[in-house]
Design an enzyme around this catalytic site. Sequence first.
Site, PDB file in Angstrom:
ATOM      1  N   THR A 165       0.852  -1.199   0.000  1.00  0.00           N
ATOM      2  CA  THR A 165       0.000   0.000   0.000  1.00  0.00           C
ATOM      3  C   THR A 165       0.882   1.241   0.000  1.00  0.00           C
ATOM      4  O   THR A 165       1.845   1.335   0.771  1.00  0.00           O
ATOM      5  CB  THR A 165      -1.000   0.102   1.179  1.00  0.00           C
ATOM      6  OG1 THR A 165      -1.664   1.380   1.093  1.00  0.00           O
ATOM      7  CG2 THR A 165      -0.368  -0.012   2.551  1.00  0.00           C
ATOM      8  N   ILE A 166       0.529   2.154  -0.882  1.00  0.00           N
ATOM      9  CA  ILE A 166       1.303   3.397  -0.930  1.00  0.00           C
ATOM     10  C   ILE A 166       1.159   4.156   0.386  1.00  0.00           C
ATOM     11  O   ILE A 166       1.996   4.973   0.728  1.00  0.00           O
ATOM     12  CB  ILE A 166       0.893   4.301  -2.110  1.00  0.00           C
ATOM     13  CG1 ILE A 166      -0.563   4.736  -1.987  1.00  0.00           C
ATOM     14  CG2 ILE A 166       1.174   3.644  -3.436  1.00  0.00           C
ATOM     15  CD1 ILE A 166      -0.911   5.949  -2.842  1.00  0.00           C
ATOM     16  N   ASP A 167       0.077   3.887   1.131  1.00  0.00           N
ATOM     17  CA  ASP A 167      -0.185   4.651   2.356  1.00  0.00           C
ATOM     18  C   ASP A 167       0.890   4.419   3.422  1.00  0.00           C
ATOM     19  O   ASP A 167       1.011   5.210   4.358  1.00  0.00           O
ATOM     20  CB  ASP A 167      -1.549   4.275   2.944  1.00  0.00           C
ATOM     21  CG  ASP A 167      -2.697   4.758   2.074  1.00  0.00           C
ATOM     22  OD1 ASP A 167      -2.417   5.304   0.996  1.00  0.00           O
ATOM     23  OD2 ASP A 167      -3.861   4.589   2.464  1.00  0.00           O
ATOM     24  N   GLY A 203      -3.418   8.997   1.169  1.00  0.00           N
ATOM     25  CA  GLY A 203      -3.136   8.399   2.475  1.00  0.00           C
ATOM     26  C   GLY A 203      -4.479   8.429   3.176  1.00  0.00           C
ATOM     27  O   GLY A 203      -4.857   9.472   3.715  1.00  0.00           O
ATOM     28  N   GLU A 222      -4.961  13.476   2.592  1.00  0.00           N
ATOM     29  CA  GLU A 222      -6.387  13.308   2.239  1.00  0.00           C
ATOM     30  C   GLU A 222      -7.233  12.830   3.422  1.00  0.00           C
ATOM     31  O   GLU A 222      -8.420  13.107   3.491  1.00  0.00           O
ATOM     32  CB  GLU A 222      -6.557  12.368   1.040  1.00  0.00           C
ATOM     33  CG  GLU A 222      -6.430  10.913   1.380  1.00  0.00           C
ATOM     34  CD  GLU A 222      -6.809   9.952   0.255  1.00  0.00           C
ATOM     35  OE1 GLU A 222      -7.343  10.352  -0.777  1.00  0.00           O
ATOM     36  OE2 GLU A 222      -6.535   8.756   0.448  1.00  0.00           O
ATOM     37  N   ARG A 238       0.479   6.213  -7.580  1.00  0.00           N
ATOM     38  CA  ARG A 238       0.218   4.778  -7.531  1.00  0.00           C
ATOM     39  C   ARG A 238       0.612   4.108  -8.855  1.00  0.00           C
ATOM     40  O   ARG A 238       0.959   2.945  -8.894  1.00  0.00           O
ATOM     41  CB  ARG A 238      -1.281   4.516  -7.296  1.00  0.00           C
ATOM     42  CG  ARG A 238      -1.776   4.941  -5.973  1.00  0.00           C
ATOM     43  CD  ARG A 238      -3.095   4.333  -5.578  1.00  0.00           C
ATOM     44  NE  ARG A 238      -4.058   4.100  -6.638  1.00  0.00           N
ATOM     45  CZ  ARG A 238      -5.335   3.847  -6.421  1.00  0.00           C
ATOM     46  NH1 ARG A 238      -5.793   3.816  -5.184  1.00  0.00           N
ATOM     47  NH2 ARG A 238      -6.166   3.615  -7.407  1.00  0.00           N
TER      48      ARG A 238
HETATM   49  P1  FBP Z   1      -4.815   0.519  -0.555  1.00  0.00           P
HETATM   50  O1  FBP Z   1      -4.949   0.680   0.919  1.00  0.00           O
HETATM   51  O2  FBP Z   1      -5.720  -0.480  -1.125  1.00  0.00           O
HETATM   52  O3  FBP Z   1      -3.395   0.267  -0.940  1.00  0.00           O
HETATM   53  O4  FBP Z   1      -5.194   1.883  -1.255  1.00  0.00           O
HETATM   54  C1  FBP Z   1      -4.736   3.078  -0.760  1.00  0.00           C
HETATM   55  C2  FBP Z   1      -5.254   4.250  -1.527  1.00  0.00           C
HETATM   56  O5  FBP Z   1      -4.363   4.612  -2.540  1.00  0.00           O
HETATM   57  C3  FBP Z   1      -5.535   5.408  -0.578  1.00  0.00           C
HETATM   58  O6  FBP Z   1      -4.412   6.235  -0.422  1.00  0.00           O
HETATM   59  C4  FBP Z   1      -6.718   6.079  -1.224  1.00  0.00           C
HETATM   60  O7  FBP Z   1      -7.529   6.709  -0.267  1.00  0.00           O
HETATM   61  C5  FBP Z   1      -7.460   4.948  -1.843  1.00  0.00           C
HETATM   62  O8  FBP Z   1      -6.493   3.989  -2.163  1.00  0.00           O
HETATM   63  C6  FBP Z   1      -8.218   5.346  -3.072  1.00  0.00           C
HETATM   64  O9  FBP Z   1      -8.998   4.280  -3.474  1.00  0.00           O
HETATM   65  P2  FBP Z   1      -9.720   4.118  -4.876  1.00  0.00           P
HETATM   66  O10 FBP Z   1      -8.714   3.539  -5.808  1.00  0.00           O
HETATM   67  O11 FBP Z   1     -10.786   3.128  -4.599  1.00  0.00           O
HETATM   68  O12 FBP Z   1     -10.195   5.456  -5.308  1.00  0.00           O
END
Ligand code: FBP
Length: 696
Positions: free
Chosen positions: A225-227, A279, A359, A569
């Site tokens: 996860t990038i977070d 995040g 965010e 991402r």
């Molecule tokens: P993961 O936890 O699945 O790795 O995703 C993280 C994230 O990139 C968050 O930073 C962001 O809030 C969310 O995905 C956005 O999700 P979506 O792709 O459903 O818009």
Amino acid sequence: MSNKQLGMETLLSNPEVKKIIDNLSLEEAERITYVPPKCEAFANKYSILSPTDQYTFSLDPEVLKKLPRISSNKVQLISGNNETDEPHLTAFTKERRIGIVFSGGPAPGGHNVIAGLFDAAKAANPRNKIFGFLQGPDGIIEGQAIEISERLINANRNKGGFSMIKTGRTKIDSKEKLALSRETCRKLNIDALIIVGGDDSNTNAAFLAQELFDDRIQVIGVPKTIDGDIQVKDSNGTMLCAMSFGFHTAARSFARNIGSLCVDGHSDVKYWHICKVMGRTASHLALEVALQTHANLTLIGEDLADYIDEKRLKQAEETQEVDYSAYGMTLRHLSRLICDAIVKRAAAGKNYGVIVIPEGVLEYINEIQIIITKLNTIIADYNHTHDKDFHTTFPTLEDKLEYLRRLVRGVRPELPAGLWNAHDDDLFNDMPDFFKQGLLTERDSHGNFQFSQVETDKIIMTMVKDYLDILKEKGKYTIGIKNDYFQSMLERDGLDPDFYGPVMFRNYGNGEFLLIKQDIISKKTLVQTFIKSGKLEQEEELPPAVIRIYDKTVPKFRTQTHFFGYDGRGSDPTRFDCDYTYNLGLTVFSLVANGATGQMAAIKNLDQDFSKWEPIGVPIAPLMHLEERKGKMTLVIEKSLVNLESNAFRIVKALREKWLAASPSDDDFRSPGPIRFTGKSEEERPMTLILNAIGA
Ligand code: FBP
């Protein structure tokens, strides 16, 4: 049209043109040939696992109840060997069929996890097969998979994205979905299932490991996860997995662009660039961006949650009362803090700058968090008791609001008393429509609030703008005029600065930047001030140079908003993420080939030089705790938030004033530059990791 123009077919078949328009850029052509180094354990033919009691965890009693098959798993150390005994050799090289799936948002490096797994599996037994489930967990449920070929792998080595097999956010959380997943694994004869995902997906991996244990299907998780919020420490605080993969690349990608905005702001000196960075909950990405760019102001959600309003506290102490609103941040107060920073920079002549907003910041604003939790419960309750889900039944904002109003009137007595009362309804209705819409937005399949769908920056900045207008009217938001500049502009027109300066400025002769007097809030009041001081006659006009200077003190607050998330991402991975993910893939195979299940592949010592990296298996079950999801307490992996005691955060906090640069000295921006695959100009590891390891 010139006679010499080439025909389109000739042009398109020209070798030079073909080369230029080829899908594979020069950079990517170079990337796919990069061979990541292997951790020492994998430089050997075989690897073995040694369970260790060196690292311990405390188990939530609920884990023992729900995950009995895997709750006694230990940390597995991995070491290499070029020779092995017969039973291990047979088990290690046994023909296997391994399925892999990406789950959740893309993170740079995913392709290398598959590449590492593929290379290790083929080296152990060329008949081993790797299957990629398509479009996330749906691929498992629906039995949609492709066999990963050498050709596919070679075309995607070191490349960003999850495009090889795509991803999805479905959760395997019902008996039906589980039965279908089991059926798929049986049909494909899958020996092991690899789930590459974030906290929720690894939680899912643990439950699958439990459920598929008796089918002898191993399940291994990979921290993606990038977070950056999957970080694992044992109960003594020893770091076992310092960072999920993809974080470094995403942070570098955001930082590169935000660094460029710092340069732009610093050049045309007229905009505040407002940068929202991804995040969902944790602010690790914002923190790393702050270190990489030295943006003027970076909000860190976790820091706001800890906020104590000293002024209110003192007032309450004086009246011997308890003021609960002094603890924790409100939206209003947050907007005031941002205004303070803007006003201070303006006073130093800088009516521009860069603000980084994570965010998920709203999650740390008490009043908003309460509303989100209440709405989560209401939506989950609705979905649970009706055939049609909440968002299908109430498609428009007005429909949803009407349902909430009905709740105030008590249409769902089953809900906890006063869950949605008139006070909540009033508070909610005071918010702008786009915010209400955002707060009511559909939750993801794990029940998470989708912060990326809310215009967090717009909410905060609307309040900031409103308050700046008030400060401007009160004469508190004004642009400082450099003393030298004032002198030279007046002297150029033959005027005596000492005649005009003391009347106009509150600090004339004192300080490098001159501040207009607070009661001069228009040209009219400027003229009146001069008349009152006796330096201007009624009907007499002020010299144009004085008017021009006055105009320059009047701020216009102009913003440009930017959202950094999906771009990072999808970015090609940094070398750190390439090496990290390739070795995670090798670790996955080692865990599978040595019979592990319910473990997460990890690399210890990521903060150190590559030669010190140690592949390990981390038991997933002990990482879980109970958390509110879809209105219910649920067992999930605990997210790691920014630690306010960490070196990285303390350094950012200590340098806040310096980076705000609300002083005559120049801005303190840092330009991190692009992600560079070759050369030595990219730092080798995330800055947060390096800083946090110092003195640890
Ligand atoms: P993961 O936890 O699945 O790795 O995703 C993280 C994230 O990139 C968050 O930073 C962001 O809030 C969310 O995905 C956005 O999700 P979506 O792709 O459903 O818009």
